[in-house]
Scaffold this motif. Structure first.
Motif, mmCIF file in Angstrom:
data_model
loop_
_atom_site.group_PDB
_atom_site.id
_atom_site.type_symbol
_atom_site.label_atom_id
_atom_site.label_comp_id
_atom_site.label_asym_id
_atom_site.label_seq_id
_atom_site.Cartn_x
_atom_site.Cartn_y
_atom_site.Cartn_z
ATOM 1 N N GLY A 69 0.953 -1.379 -0.060
ATOM 2 C CA GLY A 69 -0.106 0.035 0.022
ATOM 3 C C GLY A 69 0.923 1.301 0.088
ATOM 4 O O GLY A 69 0.210 2.441 -0.199
ATOM 5 N N ALA A 70 2.046 1.210 0.309
ATOM 6 C CA ALA A 70 2.925 2.255 0.270
ATOM 7 C C ALA A 70 4.001 2.146 -1.012
ATOM 8 O O ALA A 70 3.886 1.112 -1.708
ATOM 9 C CB ALA A 70 3.878 2.342 1.722
ATOM 10 N N SER A 71 4.675 3.150 -1.115
ATOM 11 C CA SER A 71 5.718 3.151 -2.270
ATOM 12 C C SER A 71 6.936 4.175 -1.908
ATOM 13 O O SER A 71 7.130 4.753 -1.006
ATOM 14 C CB SER A 71 5.052 3.673 -3.583
ATOM 15 N N GLN A 72 7.948 3.886 -2.860
ATOM 16 C CA GLN A 72 9.120 4.650 -2.680
ATOM 17 C C GLN A 72 8.840 5.972 -2.623
ATOM 18 O O GLN A 72 9.805 7.039 -1.983
ATOM 19 C CB GLN A 72 10.291 4.211 -3.758
ATOM 20 N N MET A 73 7.971 6.583 -3.237
ATOM 21 C CA MET A 73 7.461 7.990 -3.449
ATOM 22 C C MET A 73 7.047 8.378 -2.024
ATOM 23 O O MET A 73 7.336 9.903 -1.829
ATOM 24 C CB MET A 73 6.490 8.009 -4.482
ATOM 25 N N ASP A 74 6.715 7.488 -1.182
ATOM 26 C CA ASP A 74 6.217 8.205 0.265
ATOM 27 C C ASP A 74 7.596 8.430 0.732
ATOM 28 O O ASP A 74 7.704 9.368 1.932
ATOM 29 C CB ASP A 74 5.691 7.070 0.907
ATOM 30 N N LEU A 75 8.658 7.967 0.477
ATOM 31 C CA LEU A 75 9.993 8.357 1.359
ATOM 32 C C LEU A 75 10.484 9.550 0.473
ATOM 33 O O LEU A 75 10.944 10.457 1.154
ATOM 34 C CB LEU A 75 10.940 7.222 1.027
ATOM 35 N N GLU A 76 10.027 9.781 -0.657
ATOM 36 C CA GLU A 76 10.816 10.975 -1.520
ATOM 37 C C GLU A 76 10.118 12.274 -1.370
ATOM 38 O O GLU A 76 10.808 13.168 -1.240
ATOM 39 C CB GLU A 76 10.696 10.677 -3.139
ATOM 40 N N VAL A 77 8.776 12.099 -0.839
ATOM 41 C CA VAL A 77 8.143 13.336 -0.573
ATOM 42 C C VAL A 77 8.673 14.070 0.529
ATOM 43 O O VAL A 77 8.502 15.433 0.535
ATOM 44 C CB VAL A 77 6.389 12.813 -0.274
ATOM 45 N N PHE A 78 9.384 13.498 1.438
ATOM 46 C CA PHE A 78 10.137 14.234 2.546
ATOM 47 C C PHE A 78 11.112 15.051 1.909
ATOM 48 O O PHE A 78 11.967 15.978 2.742
ATOM 49 C CB PHE A 78 10.551 13.539 3.647
ATOM 50 N N GLY A 79 11.651 14.893 0.719
ATOM 51 C CA GLY A 79 12.607 15.938 0.080
ATOM 52 C C GLY A 79 12.428 17.312 0.030
ATOM 53 O O GLY A 79 13.125 18.296 -0.255
ATOM 54 N N ILE A 80 11.024 17.429 0.143
ATOM 55 C CA ILE A 80 10.426 18.885 -0.079
ATOM 56 C C ILE A 80 10.205 19.766 1.361
ATOM 57 O O ILE A 80 9.301 19.065 1.974
ATOM 58 C CB ILE A 80 9.020 18.812 -1.106
ATOM 59 N N PRO A 81 10.713 20.727 1.684
ATOM 60 C CA PRO A 81 10.542 21.204 3.006
ATOM 61 C C PRO A 81 9.075 21.883 3.024
ATOM 62 O O PRO A 81 8.573 22.128 1.856
ATOM 63 C CB PRO A 81 11.695 22.374 3.016
ATOM 64 N N VAL A 82 8.647 21.965 4.046
ATOM 65 C CA VAL A 82 7.570 22.578 4.429
ATOM 66 C C VAL A 82 7.645 24.186 4.215
ATOM 67 O O VAL A 82 8.532 24.679 4.601
ATOM 68 C CB VAL A 82 6.863 22.389 5.843
ATOM 69 N N GLY A 83 6.781 24.675 3.227
ATOM 70 C CA GLY A 83 6.883 25.972 3.020
ATOM 71 C C GLY A 83 7.296 26.258 1.541
ATOM 72 O O GLY A 83 7.177 27.164 0.963
ATOM 73 N N ALA A 84 7.999 24.918 1.024
ATOM 74 C CA ALA A 84 8.611 25.184 -0.390
ATOM 75 C C ALA A 84 7.569 24.121 -1.234
ATOM 76 O O ALA A 84 8.324 23.599 -2.067
ATOM 77 C CB ALA A 84 9.948 24.793 -0.279
ATOM 78 N N ARG A 85 6.400 24.089 -0.854
ATOM 79 C CA ARG A 85 5.450 22.890 -1.684
ATOM 80 C C ARG A 85 4.360 23.939 -2.309
ATOM 81 O O ARG A 85 3.790 24.687 -1.983
ATOM 82 C CB ARG A 85 5.024 22.222 -0.549
#
Length: 407
Positions: free
Chosen positions: A316-332
């Motif tokens: 149910g999860a994917s590698q993209m769920d790890l990648e998403v943390f590479g974007i800081p809060v406020g820069a999305r």
């Protein structure tokens, strides 16, 4: 950091004092790792076709039932019946390393973890050296705040945190008066079996209560294993491990209760722990004289600042769920998908549907907007569940922050 290669083990197939012959255990390990390699290859080659809900355990069951045979040793897909029955139990070791049950491991992302090459090793002088070296290089005007509790975080942009697995690895260090296990073996492994239940006689001998019996039963039906510190330190210390349900049950026990559970488990294989005092040869310690007087254990699941050990990619999860943390809060921000999704302007990490319009989360190329930056093993798409991943993501996020300010 000092470390030594660890490569020797002893394996017990069932309760009793006789371990599996070394050549048999080596063969079993080799077969298991070969099958794991096949699963990872299958994952990489068929990712688009694999349902998100399919687990590695489902694939393994199908492989052992339909892809190998035990009747013709001359054929390439031959695998003797005895080995075929033991592989699922030993495959738990791979899943246990990420503190996730086999039935929860995502087949779709079996190959996601990019493991560094090199031998399995033990760090001799402690992982705290990493922190000491890194912190020593910080400039005087950079503060590291410890023992500061965050009261509240409101953030609901993605569901990655809830989708990713976050299991528990439980460890107990048992300090024995002397070594009664093989001196030069780094690991002791006990293969699981659904039919393996604690001996009623041993349960009574160690005075286990219902909670202890439950923890012991689950532990013996999982892959139980220990690391020995004798080869490196010449000190009779065993480190016992438990994961998932067994880990949760162990953490609920008191220190003394957990110590007795592990003693009872080991007594199924080492009868010397049960002998009457005074029956040892030439002053040999036996029975209660061998029991550990000191023990230490981790309780990561119960730690309010941890609530677990490290990350995995479950069904149910994917590698993209790890990648998403590479974007800081406020820069999305969210941009409308159009044209080729591979174009730079449309690249992103997670789709969502609002009405009839598909939106994709994307990074804003403006570092000044970043306010909260995510680092840690759970933010490393290829090296999660590792110290390497934690350290490298810290360096990654530090570089982003340094791009905002001049220190």
């Amino acid at each position: 950091m000092e470390y030594v290669h660890t490569d020797s083990d002893i394996m017990f197939e069932r309760p009793g004092p006789v371990p599996m012959p070394g050549e048999d255990s080596n063969r079993l390990w080799q077969v298991t790792w070969d099958i794991l390699d096949k699963a990872q290859e299958f994952s990489a080659e068929h990712r688009d076709e694999i349902p998100e809900s399919k687990s590695f355990k489902e694939w393994l069951t199908d492989y052992l039932e339909n892809q190998v045979q035990s009747t013709d040793p001359e054929r390439e897909n031959y695998l003797e019946e005895g080995v075929r029955k033991l592989v699922p139990g030993l495959a738990m070791y791979w899943a246990d390393e990420n503190a996730i049950p086999l039935e929860r491991v995502s087949l779709k992302w079996m190959d996601a973890e990019d493991i560094f090459p090199g031998d399995h090793s033990l760090v001799i002088n402690g992982f705290d050296r990493v922190v000491k070296v890194v912190s020593a290089g910080l400039k005087s005007n950079i503060r590291v705040l410890l023992e500061h509790v965050v009261d509240k975080i409101e953030y609901d942009e993605t569901e990655a945190i809830s989708r990713l697995g976050f299991g528990t690895m439980y460890k107990i260090l048992l300090f024995f008066p002397t070594c009664f296990w093989p001196l030069h073996k780094h690991f002791i492994n006990f293969l699981p079996s659904p039919l393996t239940i604690p001996s009623a006689q041993l349960v009574q001998h160690f005075g286990l209560n219902e909670r202890q019996v439950e923890a012991l039963t689950v532990y013996m039906q999982d892959l139980a294993n220990y690391s020995s510190l004798m080869p490196q330190y010449n000190i009779p210390i065993l480190v016992g491990y438990a994961t998932n349900r067994a880990a949760e049950l162990m953490e609920r026990l008191s220190d003394e209760e957990a110590r007795m559970v592990y003693l009872c488990q080991m007594a199924h294989y080492f009868p010397i722990l049960l002998q009457e005092e005074g029956t040892g040869k030439e002053g040999e310690l036996v029975g209660k004289a061998l029991w550990p007087t000191v023990s230490f254990m981790s309780r990561w699941n119960q730690d309010p600042f941890a609530r677990g050990s490290y990350t995995s990619i479950p069904i149910g999860a994917s590698q993209m769920d790890l990648e998403v943390f590479g974007i800081p809060v406020g820069a999305r921000s969210y941009g409308t998908l159009c044209g080729n999704s591979d174009d730079e302007d449309n690249s992103g990490l997670e789709e969502k549907v609002e009405g009839e319009e598909k939106l994709r989360l994307k990074s804003v190329d403006d570092a000044e907007n970043g306010r909260i930056f995510f680092a840690g093993e759970h933010t490393s798409p290829g090296r999660f569940a590792s110290v390497h991943g934690a350290l490298m993501t810290g360096q990654r996020e530090a570089a982003k922050i340094l791009g905002q300010h001049s220190f």
